[in-house]
Design a protein around this motif. Structure first.
Motif, PDB file in Angstrom:
ATOM      1  N   ARG A   1       1.068  -1.204   0.322  1.00 61.23           N
ATOM      2  CA  ARG A   1       0.038  -0.415   0.468  1.00 61.23           C
ATOM      3  C   ARG A   1       0.977   1.272   0.119  1.00 61.23           C
ATOM      4  O   ARG A   1       1.585   1.257   0.949  1.00 61.23           O
ATOM      5  CB  ARG A   1      -0.620   0.016   1.158  1.00 61.23           C
ATOM      6  CG  ARG A   1      -2.400   0.984   1.701  1.00 61.23           C
ATOM      7  CD  ARG A   1      -3.177   0.934   1.750  1.00 61.23           C
ATOM      8  NE  ARG A   1      -2.994   0.862   3.400  1.00 61.23           N
ATOM      9  CZ  ARG A   1      -2.807   2.078   4.086  1.00 61.23           C
ATOM     10  NH1 ARG A   1      -2.734   3.228   3.979  1.00 61.23           N
ATOM     11  NH2 ARG A   1      -2.207   2.279   5.546  1.00 61.23           N
ATOM     12  N   ASN A   2       0.427   2.109  -0.745  1.00 67.10           N
ATOM     13  CA  ASN A   2       1.273   3.481  -1.016  1.00 67.10           C
ATOM     14  C   ASN A   2       0.866   4.178   0.044  1.00 67.10           C
ATOM     15  O   ASN A   2      -0.768   4.591   0.533  1.00 67.10           O
ATOM     16  CB  ASN A   2       1.409   4.171  -2.045  1.00 67.10           C
ATOM     17  CG  ASN A   2       2.516   5.091  -2.062  1.00 67.10           C
ATOM     18  OD1 ASN A   2       2.626   5.551  -2.083  1.00 67.10           O
ATOM     19  ND2 ASN A   2       1.247   6.799  -2.705  1.00 67.10           N
TER      20      ASN A   2
ATOM     21  N   CYS B   1       4.370  -3.600  -9.176  1.00 65.72           N
ATOM     22  CA  CYS B   1       3.428  -4.190  -7.746  1.00 65.72           C
ATOM     23  C   CYS B   1       4.004  -5.654  -8.205  1.00 65.72           C
ATOM     24  O   CYS B   1       3.756  -6.389  -8.883  1.00 65.72           O
ATOM     25  CB  CYS B   1       1.678  -4.386  -8.149  1.00 65.72           C
ATOM     26  SG  CYS B   1       0.712  -5.305  -7.185  1.00 65.72           S
TER      27      CYS B   1
ATOM     28  N   TYR C   1      -3.417   1.071 -12.167  1.00 65.54           N
ATOM     29  CA  TYR C   1      -4.143   1.678 -11.601  1.00 65.54           C
ATOM     30  C   TYR C   1      -2.783   2.720 -10.414  1.00 65.54           C
ATOM     31  O   TYR C   1      -2.430   1.653  -9.189  1.00 65.54           O
ATOM     32  CB  TYR C   1      -6.097   1.439 -10.959  1.00 65.54           C
ATOM     33  CG  TYR C   1      -5.657   2.434  -9.277  1.00 65.54           C
ATOM     34  CD1 TYR C   1      -6.624   3.413  -9.790  1.00 65.54           C
ATOM     35  CD2 TYR C   1      -5.691   2.267  -8.151  1.00 65.54           C
ATOM     36  CE1 TYR C   1      -7.279   4.489  -9.019  1.00 65.54           C
ATOM     37  CE2 TYR C   1      -6.123   2.760  -7.359  1.00 65.54           C
ATOM     38  CZ  TYR C   1      -6.213   4.126  -7.323  1.00 65.54           C
ATOM     39  OH  TYR C   1      -7.031   5.413  -6.912  1.00 65.54           O
ATOM     40  N   GLY C   2      -3.194   3.750 -10.184  1.00 65.27           N
ATOM     41  CA  GLY C   2      -2.613   4.206  -8.509  1.00 65.27           C
ATOM     42  C   GLY C   2      -1.017   3.991  -8.648  1.00 65.27           C
ATOM     43  O   GLY C   2      -0.626   4.375  -9.509  1.00 65.27           O
TER      44      GLY C   2
ATOM     45  N   ASP D   1      -8.902   4.793 -13.395  1.00 67.83           N
ATOM     46  CA  ASP D   1      -8.429   5.633 -12.109  1.00 67.83           C
ATOM     47  C   ASP D   1     -10.064   6.195 -11.429  1.00 67.83           C
ATOM     48  O   ASP D   1      -9.773   6.032  -9.895  1.00 67.83           O
ATOM     49  CB  ASP D   1      -7.687   6.992 -12.478  1.00 67.83           C
ATOM     50  CG  ASP D   1      -6.850   6.712 -13.715  1.00 67.83           C
ATOM     51  OD1 ASP D   1      -6.194   6.080 -13.042  1.00 67.83           O
ATOM     52  OD2 ASP D   1      -6.245   8.771 -13.429  1.00 67.83           O
TER      53      ASP D   1
ATOM     54  N   ASP E   1     -10.249   5.406  -7.618  1.00 68.87           N
ATOM     55  CA  ASP E   1     -10.677   5.823  -6.355  1.00 68.87           C
ATOM     56  C   ASP E   1     -12.041   6.183  -5.581  1.00 68.87           C
ATOM     57  O   ASP E   1     -12.065   6.312  -4.797  1.00 68.87           O
ATOM     58  CB  ASP E   1     -10.699   7.619  -6.927  1.00 68.87           C
ATOM     59  CG  ASP E   1      -9.325   8.052  -7.438  1.00 68.87           C
ATOM     60  OD1 ASP E   1      -8.530   7.359  -7.154  1.00 68.87           O
ATOM     61  OD2 ASP E   1      -9.284   9.402  -7.996  1.00 68.87           O
TER      62      ASP E   1
ATOM     63  N   GLU F   1      -6.610   2.215  -3.372  1.00 68.02           N
ATOM     64  CA  GLU F   1      -5.051   2.078  -3.157  1.00 68.02           C
ATOM     65  C   GLU F   1      -4.945   2.057  -1.771  1.00 68.02           C
ATOM     66  O   GLU F   1      -3.576   1.148  -1.013  1.00 68.02           O
ATOM     67  CB  GLU F   1      -4.733   3.761  -3.673  1.00 68.02           C
ATOM     68  CG  GLU F   1      -2.625   3.911  -3.333  1.00 68.02           C
ATOM     69  CD  GLU F   1      -2.304   4.101  -5.053  1.00 68.02           C
ATOM     70  OE1 GLU F   1      -2.183   3.099  -5.120  1.00 68.02           O
ATOM     71  OE2 GLU F   1      -2.672   5.408  -4.818  1.00 68.02           O
ATOM     72  N   ASN F   2      -5.967   2.605  -0.826  1.00 70.11           N
ATOM     73  CA  ASN F   2      -5.822   2.172  -0.002  1.00 70.11           C
ATOM     74  C   ASN F   2      -6.095   0.965   0.768  1.00 70.11           C
ATOM     75  O   ASN F   2      -5.218  -0.245   1.901  1.00 70.11           O
ATOM     76  CB  ASN F   2      -7.065   2.823   1.136  1.00 70.11           C
ATOM     77  CG  ASN F   2      -7.614   2.346   2.571  1.00 70.11           C
ATOM     78  OD1 ASN F   2      -6.788   2.686   3.364  1.00 70.11           O
ATOM     79  ND2 ASN F   2      -7.947   2.066   3.449  1.00 70.11           N
TER      80      ASN F   2
END
Lengths: 551, 274
Positions: free
Chosen positions: A535-536, B50, B79-80, B100, B104, B109-110
């Motif tokens: 995770r960023n 990744c 993505y991200g 994207d 979002d 991303e989280n």
């Protein structure tokens, strides 16, 4: 759970009503961290829609005789940058009631627990890391005779604002030989032994490809021996087949062994430890990721660094396999000796090294070949005492602490670090090992009583990844107040656009148990990888306000 | 006191006896055939930086191998942070506006990469699911009866690069909700570096990459309120393919979802060039 809350309120009310009969005690603590975000194109900081972040916690614990009850409020409005946004929201996720009657103690509701070193079970919270894997259920502690300590629990586990689908069951027993046998009471040999058994249940959800175990057990045995100045402790844990996202759905059993030895006398301390971990991720959901639903905890075998550049490349235990060693020597050069000077000199040398474990391929029928880690197989075989070829981490740390005179004291630290970014960090931002030299000077000058100024200079020298960093800090303390100015500068970055300063200023006021701190500054981007997921953590720029209090 | 000790002992013994499932070989099991009319949309959030994403690509590949490419409709959204280009190590930018927006919205991303969604069915409050959980959801969905049948007919003009696609939806049951149709283009077989564990695979073959959403990312409303079984709807779209895209490797993906639940009801795909 609402019933628990009602019971908690009733307890307090009844005590207020009958306060003259038996007085209860209410203790609490509060922490609130607020940040207002600014956009900063230089470091890539963006502003969330809410423009602010707020993490707040408030604990209230009430004790009345053998009864106690407590709650913790948590509010994330929204979650601060760097924390998992699945915490967004407000509520009371932690509440418990407990009582103790003779040898028996019962806790219902939320609780934390650790068996031994935590190899098979540890629930704890570390709010500053955004970590909380509290259990939710029933815990019993029983002390049938002096020297025998038993614990048992059955619970679910916290997952942000929800609870796990799975259930955890665990028992632990510890026997203190010295307490159990009166003849040993005065002995200089102190012996205790312990054992744990833990089992998790998770539905297999009719997995279409694999025959999955729904009940996965892990057990551990431990021994602690103290003979005068020498201490020896060890714990071994074994886990049966537990295919999961973390281990790539292999069926190999897991193992972990920790051995710690220490010797201490006045002015000298020696600490040696070794650890072997093989396939020991243990979660209540086999597909959970990051820091979610961990049942156990494998302690670090590397030194935890407090200085920012020393901690820039922190080691993270590799649950799928690691073999590590650590040695630390602490020596005090006596006062009035050549190296000790007037006040004595402390020397601390720490060396740690972590390698992969040996892994040999196993036959995979469908592929008609030998493969390591193929899903739906035993994964690999591993000789227990054979160290693997790959270095994950190495750290040599030499620290000299000295009081020069009544006004000046300080530390000088040299650190040599090798950090296998590809393995530990797991993010595709930089491949290979980072070799770093780090130097730190920390000097405190006492202007007068309770009035000090502290200077800190750090430099990280490396040709790898982001290159060199330098960091400086000045901290001024007067009664009730402190002021800090600091800056980190990535002067060695090969990308000239990323040669960026990360300044921070903060002012704090503390009186009694209340503390308020206001700061403004920048926070660099980072990547957090746990297990097979990364995770960023985006960069941030903004105003921060922290309030802590307790009563 | 003796009773307490007895109870505690019974608890310990029961725990030990009941709490171990030792699995014997074979660990894997054959997958029974599925009916074959219900399809499933598997969307993954991925990125060339990744390191663990190839595991998810492999999982998706295994699903396609097991159930067939006519039943598994894949979309890979780069993505991200992990999809950002990085100098000469990871030069291409495979991100898309639609990817994207969805990333979002679902806060991928989280959650951390790799992650994905299977028909956007929620596990708890989010449809994001670890790739190792995809198979359970996929299998379960494929064993249900189809409620909508989607047919895609299309033509492509190689000179103007204009794509015409008609999506015909046949409703097999009554619906009393708003339904939306989404049509996107994906591209296969793009070769460029990909982080894979501690290594970089220079000639990695990227598959099912989301290029563009022809409709709005959240789709076009095709059913407002209700529609009866056996009714049919047709929607036509025209889109000019980017010259950088290899039309031979491009697919048209169409899916219909329930606006209220967000869950995908049916999906279909076909090649831009037959």
């Amino acid at each position: 759970m609402k019933n628990l809350l009602i019971l908690f309120c009733l307890l307090i009310t009844s005590t207020l009503t009958f306060g003259q009969i038996e007085k209860g005690q209410l203790h609490g603590s509060f922490q609130s961290d607020f940040q207002y975000y600014n956009e900063d194109s230089i470091i890539g900081a963006t502003v969330p829609a809410e423009q602010i972040g707020l993490n707040s916690y408030a604990n209230f614990n009430y004790m009345l005789g053998n009864f106690s009850a407590g709650i913790r409020y948590e509010g994330y409005l929204p979650t601060l940058n760097g924390y998992d946004s699945r915490y967004d929201g407000v509520g009371i996720p932690y509440k418990y009631i407990s009582y103790k009657k003779d040898e028996l103690e019962v806790v219902v509701g939320s609780f934390y627990e650790q068996f031994g070193n935590g190899l098979v079970l540890r629930a704890y919270e570390e709010k500053n890391l955004g970590y909380d894997n509290a259990f939710e259920g029933v815990k019993v502690k029983y002390n049938p005779i002096n020297g025998i300590y038993l614990k048992g629990l059955i619970s679910k586990q916290r997952s942000f604002w929800e609870f796990s689908d799975g259930i955890i069951r665990g028992i632990d027993g510890e026997v203190s030989i010295n307490e159990l046998f009166k003849k040993m009471d005065e002995s200089k040999f102190v012996i205790s032994i312990g054992g744990s058994f833990v089992s998790k249940f998770q539905d297999d959800n009719d997995h279409p490809f694999y025959n999955l175990p729904e009940n996965v057990s892990a057990s551990a045995g431990r021994l602690n021996l103290t003979a005068g100045k020498i201490n020896f402790s060890t714990e071994y844990a074994y886990k049966i087949n537990d295919p999961s996202s973390d281990n790539g759905y292999i069926y190999k059993p897991g193992e972990a062994l920790i051995v710690n030895t220490s010797y201490s006398q006045k002015g000298l301390g020696v600490f040696l430890s070794a650890k072997r971990v093989d396939n020991m991720s243990y979660r209540l959901d086999r597909d959970a990721t990051l820091a979610n639903l961990n049942i156990n905890y494998i302690p670090d075998i590397t030194k935890a660094h407090a200085y920012s550049l020393a901690a820039m490349y922190p080691y993270a235990t590799q649950l799928n396999g690691e073999f590590g060693f650590q040695c630390e020597v602490n020596y005090l050069f006596k006062k009035k000796s050549t190296l000790g000077g007037k006040y004595g000199t402390r020397l601390s040398i720490n060396f740690s090294s972590v390698y992969s474990i040996d892994k040999e391929a196993v036959e995979v029928e469908d592929l008609d070949s030998l493969v390591i880690g193929q899903k739906g197989t035993d994964g690999y075989t591993s000789e227990f005492f054979k160290i693997g070829d790959e270095l994950f981490y190495q750290d040599l740390n030499i620290e000299i602490s000295k009081k020069v005179n009544k006004k000046i004291k300080g530390k000088i630290i040299y650190q040599n670090q090798i950090y296998n970014n590809s393995v530990i960090h797991g993010a595709g931002d930089w491949h290979g090992k980072i070799h770093a030299h780090i130097g730190i000077i920390d000097v405190t000058y006492k202007i007068k009583s309770r009035n000090t100024i502290r200077f800190e200079i750090q430099e990280l020298y490396t040709k790898d990844q982001y290159g060199e960093w330098v960091s400086g800090l000045i901290e001024y303390n007067i009664p009730n107040w402190f002021f800090t100015v600091m800056d980190q500068y990535n002067y060695g970055n090969s990308d000239s656009e990323k040669k960026v300063h990360y300044p921070k200023v903060s002012i704090g006021y503390k009186k009694g148990t209340n503390r308020i701190q206001i700061g403004y500054g920048k926070q660099r981007e980072g990547v957090m990888c746990i297990g097979g997921v990364c995770r960023n953590v985006p960069a941030a720029n903004g105003l921060t306000l922290s309030i802590t209090s307790s009563f | 006191m003796k009773n307490i000790i007895r109870l505690f002992s019974i608890f310990i013994i029961l725990s030990v006896i009941l709490s171990c499932d030792k699995i014997n070989k074979p660990y894997t099991k054959p997958v029974p055939p599925v009916p074959g009319n219900q399809k499933v949309l598997v969307e993954e959030f991925t990125g060339h930086r990744c390191t663990n994403c190839p595991d998810a690509h492999e999982q998706l590949h295994q699903l396609i191998e097991t159930y067939g490419d006519s039943l598994i409709i894949p979309i890979a959204m780069h993505y991200g942070f992990f999809a950002q280009p990085l100098g000469s190590t990871y030069p291409p930018d495979y991100k898309s506006d639609a990817g994207d927006m969805l990333g979002d919205f679902y806060d991928a991303e989280n959650e951390g990469l790799p992650t994905g969604m299977v028909n956007r069915i929620k596990k708890g409050s989010s449809p994001l699911i670890s790739h190792d959980s995809w198979a359970t959801y996929v299998d379960s969905i494929l064993r249900t009866s189809s409620k909508i049948n989607i047919e895609i007919s299309n033509s492509f003009n190689a000179t103007s690069r204009e794509l015409n696609a008609t999506i015909k939806s046949t409703f097999l049951t009554d619906f009393n909700t708003n339904l939306k149709l989404v049509v996107v283009i994906t591209e296969d077989s793009l070769i460029s570096p990909q982080a894979d564990g501690a290594n970089i695979v220079a000639d990695y073959v990227h598959m099912h990459m989301l290029r563009v959403s022809i409709t709005d990312t959240w789709g076009e409303l095709i059913v407002l309120g209700s529609i009866a079984a056996e009714e049919e709807l047709e929607k036509s779209y025209t889109y000019t393919l980017d010259v950088a895209w290899g039309e031979k490797n491009c697919m048209i993906v169409a899916y219909i979802y329930d606006e209220t639940t967000g869950e995908v009801i049916q999906a279909e795909q076909t090649s831009v060039i037959e």
